[in-house]
Design an enzyme around this catalytic site. Structure first.
Site, PDB file in Angstrom:
ATOM      1  N   ASP A 163      89.970  68.047   2.402  1.00 58.32           N
ATOM      2  CA  ASP A 163      90.120  69.455   2.769  1.00 58.32           C
ATOM      3  C   ASP A 163      89.340  69.822   4.036  1.00 58.32           C
ATOM      4  OD1 ASP A 163      90.844  72.168   2.390  1.00 58.32           O
ATOM      5  OD2 ASP A 163      88.979  72.542   1.311  1.00 58.32           O
ATOM      6  N   GLU A 416      83.911  63.028  -4.560  1.00 58.18           N
ATOM      7  CA  GLU A 416      85.070  63.260  -5.431  1.00 58.18           C
ATOM      8  C   GLU A 416      86.070  62.116  -5.478  1.00 58.18           C
ATOM      9  OE1 GLU A 416      86.771  67.114  -4.668  1.00 58.18           O
ATOM     10  OE2 GLU A 416      85.118  68.081  -5.712  1.00 58.18           O
ATOM     11  N   TYR A 472      84.140  74.417 -10.033  1.00 56.11           N
ATOM     12  CA  TYR A 472      84.772  75.659  -9.570  1.00 56.11           C
ATOM     13  C   TYR A 472      85.251  76.528 -10.725  1.00 56.11           C
ATOM     14  CZ  TYR A 472      84.364  73.786  -4.881  1.00 56.11           C
ATOM     15  OH  TYR A 472      83.847  73.313  -3.693  1.00 56.11           O
ATOM     16  N   GLU A 509      78.549  71.334  -5.149  1.00 53.71           N
ATOM     17  CA  GLU A 509      79.537  72.305  -4.657  1.00 53.71           C
ATOM     18  C   GLU A 509      79.812  73.298  -5.755  1.00 53.71           C
ATOM     19  OE1 GLU A 509      83.304  70.885  -3.068  1.00 53.71           O
ATOM     20  OE2 GLU A 509      82.278  69.328  -1.913  1.00 53.71           O
TER      21      GLU A 509
HETATM   22  C1  GCB Z   1      86.071  70.186  -3.103  1.00 52.28           C
HETATM   23  C2  GCB Z   1      85.892  69.292  -1.946  1.00 52.28           C
HETATM   24  C3  GCB Z   1      85.725  70.058  -0.637  1.00 52.28           C
HETATM   25  C4  GCB Z   1      86.705  71.219  -0.603  1.00 52.28           C
HETATM   26  C5  GCB Z   1      86.411  72.138  -1.755  1.00 52.28           C
HETATM   27  C6  GCB Z   1      87.361  73.338  -1.796  1.00 52.28           C
HETATM   28  O1  GCB Z   1      85.872  69.843  -4.224  1.00 52.28           O
HETATM   29  O2  GCB Z   1      84.837  68.386  -2.107  1.00 52.28           O
HETATM   30  O3  GCB Z   1      85.932  69.187   0.440  1.00 52.28           O
HETATM   31  O4  GCB Z   1      86.654  71.904   0.623  1.00 52.28           O
HETATM   32  O5  GCB Z   1      86.547  71.445  -2.954  1.00 52.28           O
HETATM   33  O6  GCB Z   1      87.032  74.381  -1.244  1.00 52.28           O
HETATM   34  O7  GCB Z   1      88.447  73.208  -2.352  1.00 52.28           O
END
Ligand code: GCB
Length: 600
Positions: A163, A416, A472, A509
């Site tokens: 991403d 990941e 998330y 993250e």
């Molecule tokens: C993740 C990735 C990261 C993305 C992020 C997202 O898990 O490691 O590279 O930018 O999610 O914002 O989706």
């Protein structure tokens, strides 16, 4: 490999500035014995993508050419001269005066070559062919395809398996440096700290080329005062009353290493180093004996116009913004950052999790995700990927480059990967072994775990010292529902805690896309209010978990990505905009982080 610096015996010339540039045309062979048939300008260091108004440049996939003329003064030509690239993304063929001088694959680590044999008096022509192709043999991993257009021309495409925008070019400084022919080639520094007696026994291993009668190491403090001396290529020296390198309270000594012949110093190199001890013990990450709490960020090397190119003003501002918020750390997501940034982190006391460019190690999401509730699956990733060689190479190059940095406290072997897919352990075990064998400072290791790989499905957590999670809840799952998100967060963290009671864990993250300036009375997703609620929810759960040792959010700033229906001008999970303006949540996080001690 040493960073190029000027000393009494060394000169550094910088080839930054305007180079000639062109896209490679498959129908026209380039004759490297002639100047490139172009006068198009391209600034170095920077990505090429955002410097042109032509979309075929911005989106070009395949090969491009750079060229620059330079002269080396006569006074220098009797020295050993080395041409050095801070990085070239992703693969480079370097020609000097029409002859191939060096080839390097891997877009985020330095490489160099002695150039004396090809150098001439007067004007020299340096030509670089670059490829930005990524596939299943490279890191990062890209989905590479070729097809023919209506006119029969080859059209290449890389669909990023990650991403962030596939910026490419000469991203970091291109330099020439001189050394004497008898020279210091590398220095390995391993400080062993005796915390009780405030002493450090610092081990040095000096690699040389040519011949010296003696190698001498002098340790200087921050005032330039000599505090210890040692002699020999394999040697050590003791620092009494040692000043420790602490998070946000950096102290850097300098190892002045001299190669001596007939009583005279022939070569001298100054390597900064810090004295600190990091270890993982009983669910804690100990920094100089005290439990450390990571507060900070995953980020990107990503700025307007320069793309992924080195921008030291942004680097300084970014670290100042972090420090102002009470943050103390960052992860070099998702590739090794510039050497200049690593040196800045050393100096500013910013703690670094140093990541390889191993991102995109996942075949696809095309399988029944609910299977993961029961355990591991086989999604084919580890049959499909052919990245072992590239992975070994980046681990070697990263550790070789960053081994002496006090700021680096842990290596991240990948971001990941499909650690829920059969074959993951077999893929990673030798890579973890390699990193453990190579790091002279024996730093802890991790890889960053994806949300699909919960405790039941993950196959690789046994390999790590610290469990690093990207989660998330409340964004990609339970979107907009922070009550459910809170439950999910708590449940999973407790499950990890129970499965690995001796391992510390942290978030590397967590975040929510937020459009700067968008507000909502109802705190809806994408609003600045929702982003703040999201972080408050996560903080609440973190504070309940005994082995939770840190929070690095996603992302420091908004950044460019490929097109996608979930990406409007890139990823908006920044807590700062791409221009580094704060979103509302910065206030909340500043208050939180400034009230959590770094240590203790
Ligand atoms: C993740 C990735 C990261 C993305 C992020 C997202 O898990 O490691 O590279 O930018 O999610 O914002 O989706």
């Amino acid at each position: 490999m040493l960073y190029p610096i000027a000393t009494d015996s060394r000169v550094v010339l910088d080839l930054s500035g305007i180079w000639n540039f062109m896209l490679e045309d498959d129908n026209q062979e380039v004759d490297v014995n002639q100047p490139l048939p172009t006068t198009d300008s391209m600034a170095v260091p920077a990505s090429f993508n955002d410097q042109s108004v032509a979309s075929e440049v911005r989106r070009h996939t395949g090969y491009v050419w750079y060229e620059k003329e330079f002269t080396v003064a006569k006074a220098l030509r009797n020295e050993r001269l080395v041409l050095r690239f801070g990085s070239a993304t992703h693969e480079a063929w370097v020609y000097l005066n029409g002859e191939l001088l060096v080839h390097h694959k891997g877009g985020f680590t330095p490489f160099e070559a002695e150039m004396n044999d090809l150098l001439t008096e007067g004007t020299n022509r340096l030509t670089v062919r670059l490829s930005n192709i990524l596939d299943y043999t490279t890191l990062p991993v890209g989905n590479y395809t070729e097809k023919k257009d209506e006119d029969g021309n080859l059209v290449r495409n890389v669909d990023e398996n990650f991403d962030f925008f596939n910026y490419a070019g000469l991203h970091r400084p291109v330099r020439i440096y001189s050394t004497p022919f008898d020279r210091i080639e590398d220095i390995v520094i391993v400080p062993e700290v005796d915390l009780d007696n405030k002493k450090a026994d610092v081990k040095f291993s000096v690699k040389t080329g040519g011949e010296f009668d003696e190698v001498r190491v002098t340790i200087l403090d921050e005032d330039g005062k000599e505090v210890a001396q040692a002699a020999g290529q394999e040697t050590s020296a003791t620092i009494d009353n040692v000043n420790l390198w602490q998070p946000l309270d950096a102290y850097l000594y300098t190892a002045k290493v001299e190669g001596i012949k007939n009583g005279e110093t022939v070569d001298v190199y100054n390597e900064p180093f810090g004295v600190r001890k990091v270890e993982v013990k009983e669910g804690k990450f100990l920094f100089n004996g005290e439990p450390f709490y990571f507060k900070g960020f995953g980020k990107h090397e990503d700025t307007f116009v320069r793309g992924r190119g080195l921008d030291e003003a942004y680097n300084v501002l970014d670290l100042n913004l972090m420090k102002d918020m009470g943050a103390n750390s960052l992860r070099t997501s998702h590739y090794p950052y510039s050497e200049e940034m690593m040196r800045l982190c050393d100096r500013e006391g910013i703690v670094v999790i140093d990541e390889t460019p191993a991102v995109g190690l996942m075949a696809s999401f095309n399988f029944d995700l609910s299977m993961l509730e029961k355990g591991a699956v086989d999604d084919g990733t580890w049959d499909k990927m052919d990245t072992t060689e590239a992975h070994e190479q980046v681990i070697r190059e990263l550790i070789d480059r960053d081994k002496n940095h006090a700021s680096v406290v842990m290596w991240s072997i990948a971001n990941e990967p499909a650690s829920y897919s059969k074959g993951a352990y077999e893929y990673f075990k030798p890579l973890f072994d390699l990193a453990r064998e190579l790091d002279p400072q024996n730093r802890p290791l991790t890889f960053v775990n994806i949300m699909l790989a919960k405790p039941k499905a993950d196959l690789c957590a046994d390999l790590v010292d610290v469990i690093a999670l990207n989660r998330y809840y409340g964004w990609y799952v339970n979107t907009g529902d922070l009550d459910e998100g809170e439950k999910g967060t708590r449940e999973e963290l407790l499950e990890w805690q129970e499965k690995y009671p001796e391992k510390p864990m942290m978030y590397t993250e967590y975040g929510a896309d937020t459009v700067a300036g968008m507000h909502s009375m109802y705190h809806e997703p994408f609003s600045e209010e929702y982003q703040e609620d999201y972080y408050r929810m996560n903080s609440k759960v973190f504070d309940e978990i005994p082995n939770f040792i840190g929070e690095q959010l996603w992302n420091f700033a908004d950044f460019q990505t490929k097109f996608g229906i979930m990406r409007v001008q890139g990823n908006k999970k920044g807590i700062f905009t791409r221009a580094r303006e704060p979103k509302r949540v910065v206030r909340y996080l500043s208050e939180r982080w400034n009230s959590i001690p770094h240590l203790g």
